[in-house]
Design a protein around this motif. Structure first.
Motif, PDB file in Angstrom:
ATOM      1  N   ASN A 145      41.629  35.521  18.621  1.00 18.56           N
ATOM      2  CA  ASN A 145      42.778  33.783  19.092  1.00 18.56           C
ATOM      3  C   ASN A 145      43.696  34.306  18.774  1.00 18.56           C
ATOM      4  OD1 ASN A 145      43.956  31.555  18.055  1.00 18.56           O
ATOM      5  ND2 ASN A 145      41.678  31.001  18.747  1.00 18.56           N
ATOM      6  N   PHE A 146      44.553  34.337  20.458  1.00 16.00           N
ATOM      7  CA  PHE A 146      45.828  34.382  20.305  1.00 16.00           C
ATOM      8  C   PHE A 146      46.884  33.384  20.006  1.00 16.00           C
ATOM      9  CE2 PHE A 146      49.600  33.059  22.735  1.00 16.00           C
ATOM     10  CZ  PHE A 146      50.113  34.306  23.256  1.00 16.00           C
ATOM     11  N   THR A 147      46.634  32.019  19.671  1.00 15.73           N
ATOM     12  CA  THR A 147      47.137  31.150  18.993  1.00 15.73           C
ATOM     13  C   THR A 147      47.580  32.047  17.422  1.00 15.73           C
ATOM     14  OG1 THR A 147      46.657  29.391  19.929  1.00 15.73           O
ATOM     15  CG2 THR A 147      47.851  29.305  17.734  1.00 15.73           C
ATOM     16  N   GLY A 148      46.326  32.283  16.891  1.00 16.14           N
ATOM     17  CA  GLY A 148      46.222  32.827  15.245  1.00 16.14           C
ATOM     18  C   GLY A 148      47.124  34.171  15.429  1.00 16.14           C
ATOM     19  N   ALA A 171      47.686  31.196   3.831  1.00 15.66           N
ATOM     20  CA  ALA A 171      46.959  31.253   3.578  1.00 15.66           C
ATOM     21  C   ALA A 171      46.013  31.005   2.328  1.00 15.66           C
ATOM     22  CB  ALA A 171      46.889  33.052   2.663  1.00 15.66           C
ATOM     23  N   GLN A 172      46.872  30.215   2.158  1.00 19.06           N
ATOM     24  CA  GLN A 172      46.460  29.182   0.850  1.00 19.06           C
ATOM     25  C   GLN A 172      45.496  28.408   1.537  1.00 19.06           C
ATOM     26  OE1 GLN A 172      49.464  28.559  -1.822  1.00 19.06           O
ATOM     27  NE2 GLN A 172      49.574  30.688  -2.461  1.00 19.06           N
ATOM     28  N   SER A 197      41.278  35.895  10.656  1.00 16.42           N
ATOM     29  CA  SER A 197      41.036  36.982  11.229  1.00 16.42           C
ATOM     30  C   SER A 197      42.889  37.900  11.439  1.00 16.42           C
ATOM     31  CB  SER A 197      40.306  37.083  12.652  1.00 16.42           C
ATOM     32  OG  SER A 197      40.173  38.377  12.488  1.00 16.42           O
ATOM     33  N   PRO A 198      43.041  37.259  12.371  1.00 19.82           N
ATOM     34  CA  PRO A 198      45.043  38.144  12.429  1.00 19.82           C
ATOM     35  C   PRO A 198      45.443  38.301  10.805  1.00 19.82           C
ATOM     36  CG  PRO A 198      44.345  36.381  13.838  1.00 19.82           C
ATOM     37  CD  PRO A 198      43.247  35.890  13.202  1.00 19.82           C
ATOM     38  N   LEU A 199      45.134  37.692  10.034  1.00 17.85           N
ATOM     39  CA  LEU A 199      45.886  38.045   9.028  1.00 17.85           C
ATOM     40  C   LEU A 199      45.852  39.428   7.646  1.00 17.85           C
ATOM     41  CD1 LEU A 199      45.933  34.346   7.277  1.00 17.85           C
ATOM     42  CD2 LEU A 199      48.684  35.295   8.496  1.00 17.85           C
ATOM     43  N   VAL A 224      38.684  44.445   7.456  1.00 19.26           N
ATOM     44  CA  VAL A 224      38.139  42.733   6.780  1.00 19.26           C
ATOM     45  C   VAL A 224      38.078  42.340   8.296  1.00 19.26           C
ATOM     46  CG1 VAL A 224      38.682  40.773   5.391  1.00 19.26           C
ATOM     47  CG2 VAL A 224      39.244  42.887   4.749  1.00 19.26           C
ATOM     48  N   LYS A 225      38.744  41.875   8.703  1.00 14.45           N
ATOM     49  CA  LYS A 225      38.937  40.795  10.445  1.00 14.45           C
ATOM     50  C   LYS A 225      37.111  41.789  11.009  1.00 14.45           C
ATOM     51  CE  LYS A 225      42.196  42.893  11.919  1.00 14.45           C
ATOM     52  NZ  LYS A 225      43.325  41.507  12.166  1.00 14.45           N
ATOM     53  N   ARG A 226      36.907  43.083  11.109  1.00 12.99           N
ATOM     54  CA  ARG A 226      35.669  42.397  11.582  1.00 12.99           C
ATOM     55  C   ARG A 226      34.631  41.715  11.180  1.00 12.99           C
ATOM     56  NH1 ARG A 226      32.684  47.695   8.451  1.00 12.99           N
ATOM     57  NH2 ARG A 226      33.219  47.828   6.756  1.00 12.99           N
ATOM     58  N   PHE A 227      34.640  41.802  10.460  1.00 13.33           N
ATOM     59  CA  PHE A 227      33.528  40.851   9.788  1.00 13.33           C
ATOM     60  C   PHE A 227      33.274  39.243  10.106  1.00 13.33           C
ATOM     61  CE2 PHE A 227      33.399  43.791   5.628  1.00 13.33           C
ATOM     62  CZ  PHE A 227      31.778  44.131   6.157  1.00 13.33           C
TER      63      PHE A 227
END
Length: 312
Positions: free
Chosen positions: A63-66, A84-85, A106-108, A113-116
């Motif tokens: 996601n671009f915004t993310g 994050a919280q 996801s971008p964080l 991890v982001k693959r899930f």
């Protein structure tokens, strides 16, 4: 016949990195669809695989915004933690908006991890009844692991060391969870997140619980390598209720996990690796940690003409 899918990630890889995975899969599990997330070289990969049926390349996109928010906040750690919280609490309280929240989250996270998040999206669009999530560069197949799969089963490989004997796994578990949680798992064998397969229901549950644990611990695991591995270990030993969990040790199941192995659990001949009773392993993972073995397995595969996939 149940439809089978293998989901993997080849971002940054050329055909030489995925060749043996793809060819061995299509030889021994010919009716399986491979779905591979890849980068900007998809046109070249498609050309290289044009003579192989059932290989689907998917652009790896976030996601671009993310991505913009994550990049800005990476320079402001305190705000990054608060963000994050916020996402963690929002995901828990607002199930109807989870797709949007996951796109921002996801971008964080570190790539493994982001693959899930991406697997969840993809799987919702697929009709397959049996699914494997797998690494690609260091896996070779020798027969169909789905052949004897139970309807309620989920399968992973375990390594011949305890979590307390692996410095990197100990670090990942302590950082993702806590010292107390690590002590609960210290004497458990390392369960490897590089190969997980099961029924569609089982894999859906695995992904959902992987994301639950990700959000519960999100402020601690921003861009952290190994968090997926720590969560995978916890899921297979303490969660996934209602499923038959198979943690397969080297030489006793369908998966060989070779990073910590000295290969004494196996015999190798004629381009194949088998357990000591002569049974070949369906999935050979981390074989490239042993260069001589890698040469033999690759030569053995290339010497056997794949059936029904290769152009004449």
């Amino acid at each position: 016949m149940m439809r089978k899918a293998i989901i993997t990630f080849g971002v940054g890889y050329g055909f030489e990195h995925i060749k043996h995975f793809v060819l061995s899969c299509k030889k021994f599990i010919p009716d399986t669809d491979i779905y591979m997330f890849a980068g900007k070289n998809i046109p070249q990969l498609e050309a290289d695989c044009s003579h192989i049926q059932g290989v689907h390349f998917i652009p790896f996109k976030e996601n671009f915004t993310g991505k913009v928010i994550a990049k800005v906040l990476s320079k402001m750690p305190s705000l990054q933690q608060k963000y994050a919280q916020y996402l963690s609490a929002k995901w828990e309280r607002d199930p109807l908006r989870r797709t949007r929240i996951e796109a921002l989250t996801s971008p964080l996270t570190q790539f493994m991890v982001k693959r899930f998040f991406l697997i969840k999206q993809l799987l919702s669009q697929l009709p397959h009844e049996q699914v494997m999530i797998a690494d690609v560069r260091d896996i070779i197949f020798q027969y169909d692991p789905f052949a004897t799969l139970q309807s309620d089963a989920i399968v992973t490989g375990i390594e011949p060391v305890a979590n307390s004997e692996s410095e990197m796994n100990e670090k990942w578990i302590r950082r993702t969870y806590s010292d107390a949680i690590f002590e609960q798992m210290a004497d458990k064998n390392v369960a490897c997140a590089g190969v997980t397969y099961g029924s569609r229901r089982a894999i859906n549950q695995y992904i959902e619980e992987m994301l639950e644990e990700t959000y519960e611990n999100l402020p601690k695991i921003i861009d952290m390598l190994g968090a997926d591995q720590a969560i995978h270990i916890r899921l297979f030993y303490y969660r996934l209720r209602g499923l038959t969990r198979h943690l397969e040790a080297n030489g006793s199941g369908s998966i060989a996990t070779l990073h910590f192995s000295d290969l004494t659990e196996f015999s190798v001949s004629n381009g194949r690796i088998e357990n000591l009773t002569g049974q070949p392993l369906a999935v050979v993972h981390q074989y490239d940690r042993h260069p001589d073995l890698a040469v033999e397995l690759r030569k053995g595969l290339e010497a056997r003409q794949p059936v029904n996939q290769m152009a004449s």
